[in-house]
Design a protein around this motif. Sequence first.
Motif, mmCIF file in Angstrom:
data_model
loop_
_atom_site.group_PDB
_atom_site.id
_atom_site.type_symbol
_atom_site.label_atom_id
_atom_site.label_comp_id
_atom_site.label_asym_id
_atom_site.label_seq_id
_atom_site.Cartn_x
_atom_site.Cartn_y
_atom_site.Cartn_z
ATOM 1 N N VAL A 213 28.639 47.232 49.369
ATOM 2 C CA VAL A 213 29.679 46.354 48.833
ATOM 3 C C VAL A 213 30.975 46.514 49.622
ATOM 4 C CG1 VAL A 213 28.712 46.390 46.507
ATOM 5 C CG2 VAL A 213 30.480 48.041 47.119
ATOM 6 N N ASN A 214 31.695 45.409 49.726
ATOM 7 C CA ASN A 214 33.028 45.424 50.320
ATOM 8 C C ASN A 214 34.015 45.782 49.214
ATOM 9 O OD1 ASN A 214 35.465 44.964 51.558
ATOM 10 N ND2 ASN A 214 34.884 43.000 52.467
ATOM 11 N N LYS A 215 34.626 46.960 49.310
ATOM 12 C CA LYS A 215 35.487 47.429 48.222
ATOM 13 C C LYS A 215 36.669 46.495 47.966
ATOM 14 C CE LYS A 215 38.307 50.520 51.086
ATOM 15 N NZ LYS A 215 38.672 51.926 51.373
ATOM 16 N N ASP A 216 37.023 45.668 48.966
ATOM 17 C CA ASP A 216 38.125 44.726 48.781
ATOM 18 C C ASP A 216 37.760 43.596 47.828
ATOM 19 O OD1 ASP A 216 39.716 46.160 50.552
ATOM 20 O OD2 ASP A 216 38.965 45.072 52.295
ATOM 21 N N HIS A 217 36.457 43.467 47.533
ATOM 22 C CA HIS A 217 36.006 42.414 46.615
ATOM 23 C C HIS A 217 35.514 42.972 45.278
ATOM 24 C CE1 HIS A 217 36.289 38.974 49.368
ATOM 25 N NE2 HIS A 217 35.884 39.804 50.318
ATOM 26 N N VAL A 218 35.671 44.278 45.083
ATOM 27 C CA VAL A 218 35.229 44.886 43.832
ATOM 28 C C VAL A 218 36.250 44.583 42.733
ATOM 29 C CG1 VAL A 218 34.761 47.067 42.636
ATOM 30 C CG2 VAL A 218 33.921 46.722 44.973
ATOM 31 N N ASP A 219 35.781 43.960 41.645
ATOM 32 C CA ASP A 219 36.677 43.641 40.523
ATOM 33 C C ASP A 219 36.830 44.835 39.585
ATOM 34 O OD1 ASP A 219 37.106 40.949 41.325
ATOM 35 O OD2 ASP A 219 35.104 40.447 40.587
ATOM 36 N N PHE A 220 35.729 45.468 39.247
ATOM 37 C CA PHE A 220 35.774 46.692 38.465
ATOM 38 C C PHE A 220 34.449 47.422 38.633
ATOM 39 C CE2 PHE A 220 34.277 43.436 35.523
ATOM 40 C CZ PHE A 220 33.174 44.029 34.931
ATOM 41 N N PHE A 221 34.439 48.688 38.212
ATOM 42 C CA PHE A 221 33.222 49.499 38.348
ATOM 43 C C PHE A 221 33.251 50.627 37.322
ATOM 44 C CE2 PHE A 221 36.415 51.514 40.955
ATOM 45 C CZ PHE A 221 36.232 52.870 40.744
ATOM 46 N N ASN A 222 32.076 51.176 37.061
ATOM 47 C CA ASN A 222 31.951 52.401 36.278
ATOM 48 C C ASN A 222 30.871 53.260 36.939
ATOM 49 O OD1 ASN A 222 29.438 51.349 35.403
ATOM 50 N ND2 ASN A 222 30.408 50.371 33.620
ATOM 51 N N LYS A 223 30.327 54.208 36.206
ATOM 52 C CA LYS A 223 29.340 55.105 36.800
ATOM 53 C C LYS A 223 27.991 54.438 37.042
ATOM 54 C CE LYS A 223 31.291 59.346 34.871
ATOM 55 N NZ LYS A 223 31.040 60.535 34.018
ATOM 56 N N GLU A 224 27.795 53.291 36.406
ATOM 57 C CA GLU A 224 26.484 52.644 36.479
ATOM 58 C C GLU A 224 26.458 51.381 37.333
ATOM 59 O OE1 GLU A 224 23.972 54.179 35.145
ATOM 60 O OE2 GLU A 224 25.225 55.712 34.197
ATOM 61 N N VAL A 225 27.534 50.590 37.306
ATOM 62 C CA VAL A 225 27.516 49.292 37.984
ATOM 63 C C VAL A 225 28.833 49.025 38.694
ATOM 64 C CG1 VAL A 225 25.863 48.265 36.367
ATOM 65 C CG2 VAL A 225 28.325 48.076 35.929
ATOM 66 N N VAL A 226 28.764 48.081 39.647
ATOM 67 C CA VAL A 226 29.938 47.568 40.350
ATOM 68 C C VAL A 226 29.929 46.057 40.198
ATOM 69 C CG1 VAL A 226 31.044 47.259 42.598
ATOM 70 C CG2 VAL A 226 29.977 49.451 42.030
ATOM 71 N N ASN A 227 31.051 45.482 39.807
ATOM 72 C CA ASN A 227 31.154 44.032 39.686
ATOM 73 C C ASN A 227 31.868 43.433 40.891
ATOM 74 O OD1 ASN A 227 30.428 44.479 36.742
ATOM 75 N ND2 ASN A 227 30.757 42.257 36.790
ATOM 76 N N VAL A 228 31.172 42.515 41.533
ATOM 77 C CA VAL A 228 31.733 41.784 42.672
ATOM 78 C C VAL A 228 31.607 40.300 42.354
ATOM 79 C CG1 VAL A 228 31.578 41.328 45.145
ATOM 80 C CG2 VAL A 228 31.048 43.619 44.270
ATOM 81 N N GLY A 229 32.747 39.652 42.089
ATOM 82 C CA GLY A 229 32.696 38.250 41.690
ATOM 83 C C GLY A 229 31.949 38.121 40.378
ATOM 84 N N ASP A 230 30.922 37.285 40.382
ATOM 85 C CA ASP A 230 30.117 37.106 39.169
ATOM 86 C C ASP A 230 28.827 37.929 39.220
ATOM 87 O OD1 ASP A 230 28.902 35.743 41.196
ATOM 88 O OD2 ASP A 230 28.523 33.919 40.049
ATOM 89 N N LYS A 231 28.744 38.853 40.168
ATOM 90 C CA LYS A 231 27.539 39.675 40.312
ATOM 91 C C LYS A 231 27.793 41.097 39.792
ATOM 92 C CE LYS A 231 25.142 36.526 42.608
ATOM 93 N NZ LYS A 231 23.888 35.939 42.093
ATOM 94 N N GLU A 232 26.815 41.626 39.080
ATOM 95 C CA GLU A 232 26.855 43.005 38.612
ATOM 96 C C GLU A 232 25.792 43.791 39.378
ATOM 97 O OE1 GLU A 232 27.639 44.333 34.313
ATOM 98 O OE2 GLU A 232 25.464 44.583 34.566
ATOM 99 N N LEU A 233 26.235 44.719 40.224
ATOM 100 C CA LEU A 233 25.333 45.454 41.109
ATOM 101 C C LEU A 233 25.160 46.881 40.608
ATOM 102 C CD1 LEU A 233 26.905 44.273 44.490
ATOM 103 C CD2 LEU A 233 25.092 43.161 43.177
#
Length: 253
Positions: A213-233
């Motif tokens: 993931v490009n950290k400049d596009h990360v909206d929020f994250f926790n220990k389990e997932v990273v949200n980029v736009g409308d995607k939960e990774l």
Amino acid sequence: MFAKKQWIFWLSVWLLLVLLFSTSLNGFIVSTYFVTLLMPIVIATSVFFNRFLVPRYLLQNRKWTFSLYFFYMLVVSIYLELLVMVLAFVILADYQIDNLGKIAGDIYLLTLILYLVVLVEGLVLSIQKLKENAKRIEEIELQLVKHRREEITIRCNRKNVLLKLFNIQFIESLGDYVKVHAKDRTYTTKEKISTFEGRLPDSFIRIHRSFLVNKDHVDFFNKEVVNVGDKELPIGRKYKKSASEALQASLIA
């Protein structure tokens, strides 16, 4: 690795000294006992000189303090060598000074050998430090090159496509091919995700065996997932610690 090299170095010194003193002490067994008595002094002197005196005083241009402590160290090391000679005289030589031999019975020669070992270890440490610094500089230069790179070229539909890095949101591995998810569209290429990881700067973080993931596009994250736009990774178990640290560091920066 460093500790292993130190063990090898001191074992080599011990063996060389055993061989050296065997000619003076009439045999390997007596020489082994004598060198074993001497080695703690050699190691302690070397550690004190190379890891305390040199970095704290000599390299800090505190020459007078360095000279004073060096004198103290010299006196203490000679005193301890004399103690070893007395023990060797009583235990190994059976109160016969001739049994000590020329090398083991000469305090000046013993001191010279001791400080020769100290200087050799200092040289070894300096070479290791230079190698570490050279490797660190190389890594920094590589990161600078990556950061200066604003574009990346990928092979897509038999064409070379030039992508702006700031447009890439995340990269997804799907078996035999990779999808590059940019703001405007998704590009598919045959490259491996590990190849991308090596080509991209630190702003791209590996969070899963299948996701960069490009950290400049990360909206929020926790220990389990990273949200980029409308995607939960998802964050993979293997990458939880490194991904969390990298993402936290980006927040602080």
